[in-house]
Scaffold this motif. Structure first.
Motif, PDB file in Angstrom:
ATOM      1  N   SER A  28      76.392  41.184  16.620  1.00  0.00           N
ATOM      2  CA  SER A  28      76.912  40.891  17.764  1.00  0.00           C
ATOM      3  C   SER A  28      76.793  39.486  18.439  1.00  0.00           C
ATOM      4  O   SER A  28      75.830  38.916  18.158  1.00  0.00           O
ATOM      5  CB  SER A  28      76.094  41.920  18.765  1.00  0.00           C
ATOM      6  OG  SER A  28      76.289  41.756  20.097  1.00  0.00           O
ATOM      7  N   GLY A  40      78.639  48.663  27.550  1.00  0.00           N
ATOM      8  CA  GLY A  40      79.640  48.189  26.594  1.00  0.00           C
ATOM      9  C   GLY A  40      80.862  48.158  27.298  1.00  0.00           C
ATOM     10  O   GLY A  40      81.629  47.084  26.974  1.00  0.00           O
ATOM     11  N   ARG A  41      81.628  49.170  28.042  1.00  0.00           N
ATOM     12  CA  ARG A  41      82.625  49.225  28.598  1.00  0.00           C
ATOM     13  C   ARG A  41      83.001  48.210  29.447  1.00  0.00           C
ATOM     14  O   ARG A  41      84.161  47.983  29.870  1.00  0.00           O
ATOM     15  CB  ARG A  41      82.914  50.624  29.427  1.00  0.00           C
ATOM     16  CG  ARG A  41      83.027  51.797  28.230  1.00  0.00           C
ATOM     17  CD  ARG A  41      83.548  53.179  28.609  1.00  0.00           C
ATOM     18  NE  ARG A  41      84.814  53.054  28.958  1.00  0.00           N
ATOM     19  CZ  ARG A  41      85.449  54.272  29.559  1.00  0.00           C
ATOM     20  NH1 ARG A  41      84.808  55.273  29.627  1.00  0.00           N
ATOM     21  NH2 ARG A  41      86.687  53.921  29.988  1.00  0.00           N
ATOM     22  N   PRO A  44      85.248  45.042  27.256  1.00  0.00           N
ATOM     23  CA  PRO A  44      85.880  45.688  26.359  1.00  0.00           C
ATOM     24  C   PRO A  44      86.541  44.733  25.311  1.00  0.00           C
ATOM     25  O   PRO A  44      87.038  45.105  24.267  1.00  0.00           O
ATOM     26  CB  PRO A  44      87.001  46.469  27.019  1.00  0.00           C
ATOM     27  CG  PRO A  44      87.113  45.829  28.325  1.00  0.00           C
ATOM     28  CD  PRO A  44      86.098  45.278  28.946  1.00  0.00           C
ATOM     29  N   HIS A  68      88.253  55.796  18.398  1.00  0.00           N
ATOM     30  CA  HIS A  68      87.028  55.418  18.817  1.00  0.00           C
ATOM     31  C   HIS A  68      86.121  56.341  18.262  1.00  0.00           C
ATOM     32  O   HIS A  68      86.112  57.251  17.724  1.00  0.00           O
ATOM     33  CB  HIS A  68      87.159  56.019  20.437  1.00  0.00           C
ATOM     34  CG  HIS A  68      88.084  55.078  21.172  1.00  0.00           C
ATOM     35  ND1 HIS A  68      89.346  55.419  21.244  1.00  0.00           N
ATOM     36  CD2 HIS A  68      88.003  54.004  21.989  1.00  0.00           C
ATOM     37  CE1 HIS A  68      89.982  54.388  22.219  1.00  0.00           C
ATOM     38  NE2 HIS A  68      88.835  53.803  22.519  1.00  0.00           N
ATOM     39  N   CYS A 111      77.040  54.265  22.472  1.00  0.00           N
ATOM     40  CA  CYS A 111      78.145  53.747  23.091  1.00  0.00           C
ATOM     41  C   CYS A 111      79.373  54.041  22.670  1.00  0.00           C
ATOM     42  O   CYS A 111      79.272  54.285  21.170  1.00  0.00           O
ATOM     43  CB  CYS A 111      77.755  52.199  22.684  1.00  0.00           C
ATOM     44  SG  CYS A 111      78.933  51.067  24.001  1.00  0.00           S
ATOM     45  N   VAL A 113      82.843  53.134  21.214  1.00  0.00           N
ATOM     46  CA  VAL A 113      83.583  51.956  21.206  1.00  0.00           C
ATOM     47  C   VAL A 113      84.778  52.223  20.217  1.00  0.00           C
ATOM     48  O   VAL A 113      85.199  53.389  19.940  1.00  0.00           O
ATOM     49  CB  VAL A 113      82.824  50.925  20.132  1.00  0.00           C
ATOM     50  CG1 VAL A 113      81.431  50.608  20.749  1.00  0.00           C
ATOM     51  CG2 VAL A 113      82.483  51.707  18.728  1.00  0.00           C
ATOM     52  N   VAL A 125      84.268  46.453  15.950  1.00  0.00           N
ATOM     53  CA  VAL A 125      84.420  47.188  17.472  1.00  0.00           C
ATOM     54  C   VAL A 125      84.496  46.487  18.615  1.00  0.00           C
ATOM     55  O   VAL A 125      84.032  45.340  18.687  1.00  0.00           O
ATOM     56  CB  VAL A 125      83.403  48.252  17.325  1.00  0.00           C
ATOM     57  CG1 VAL A 125      83.458  49.312  16.215  1.00  0.00           C
ATOM     58  CG2 VAL A 125      81.991  47.721  17.461  1.00  0.00           C
ATOM     59  N   GLY A 127      83.548  46.738  22.715  1.00  0.00           N
ATOM     60  CA  GLY A 127      83.033  47.181  23.553  1.00  0.00           C
ATOM     61  C   GLY A 127      81.817  47.896  23.485  1.00  0.00           C
ATOM     62  O   GLY A 127      81.099  48.656  24.248  1.00  0.00           O
ATOM     63  N   LEU A 128      81.052  47.303  22.510  1.00  0.00           N
ATOM     64  CA  LEU A 128      79.487  47.504  22.095  1.00  0.00           C
ATOM     65  C   LEU A 128      78.682  46.737  22.681  1.00  0.00           C
ATOM     66  O   LEU A 128      78.675  45.423  22.666  1.00  0.00           O
ATOM     67  CB  LEU A 128      79.517  47.565  20.367  1.00  0.00           C
ATOM     68  CG  LEU A 128      78.091  47.989  20.080  1.00  0.00           C
ATOM     69  CD1 LEU A 128      77.578  49.309  20.261  1.00  0.00           C
ATOM     70  CD2 LEU A 128      77.991  47.733  18.313  1.00  0.00           C
TER      71      LEU A 128
END
Length: 163
Positions: A28, A40-41, A44, A68, A111, A113, A125, A127-128
């Motif tokens: 990450s 996370g959202r 995005p 997802h 989460c 994602v 992915v 949104g994590l």
């Protein structure tokens, strides 16, 4: 079951411990808690990778083509002795189980994602919110028909109630 029933049931029980084996790690752009979004959202467009350990790669395949997934991960840098937290945007401390704070007795992160790509044991992915090198415990397909709950009416959760 009331409090006395629970007390009697637990009388003489020893605390149970578990051993969890990570199935991979998160790669990450977030290296500290200050770097990561609180959810996370809220980011995005930020991409992360879930590097699956070799022995678990046969369990990934193409993930059945799902768009997802739910990622469960161990918040290894969280404080584990806190039982209260102050949610973002508030000044009122709440019991930790009424918040989404990463600092809790069993710091398991969750989460939902979006899967962008699967290649050579790596799931990219969007949104994590996990930090770099966070251990991944499990991955499950997200199913709107099972996992999405419509919150209508008084007393129901709203996005700002359980932060």
């Amino acid at each position: 079951m009331d409090r006395e029933d629970v007390k009697n049931e637990m009388n003489g029980m020893q605390p149970v411990t578990f051993t969890l084996r990570p199935i991979g790690v998160v790669r990450s752009p977030y290296h500290s808690m200050r770097d990561a979004p609180r959810q996370g959202r809220l980011s995005p467009g930020v991409l992360s990778k879930i590097a699956i350990f070799e022995e678990f790669r046969p369990g990934v395949g193409d993930l059945g083509g799902v768009r997802h997934i739910i990622v469960l991960y161990w918040l290894d840098r969280a404080e584990r002795d806190l039982l209260h937290a102050t949610p973002p945007g508030t000044t009122t401390e709440k019991p930790v189980f009424a918040t989404r704070s990463p600092n809790r007795p069993n710091p398991i992160g969750l989460c939902v994602v979006e899967v962008m790509k699967i290649s050579e044991g790596c799931i990219t992915v969007a949104g994590l919110d996990a930090l770099d090198m966070t251990p991944v415990l499990d991955i499950k397909p997200y199913s709107p028909g099972i996992d999405a709950i419509t919150c209508d009416g008084p007393g129901q959760n709203t996005p700002n109630q359980a932060m």
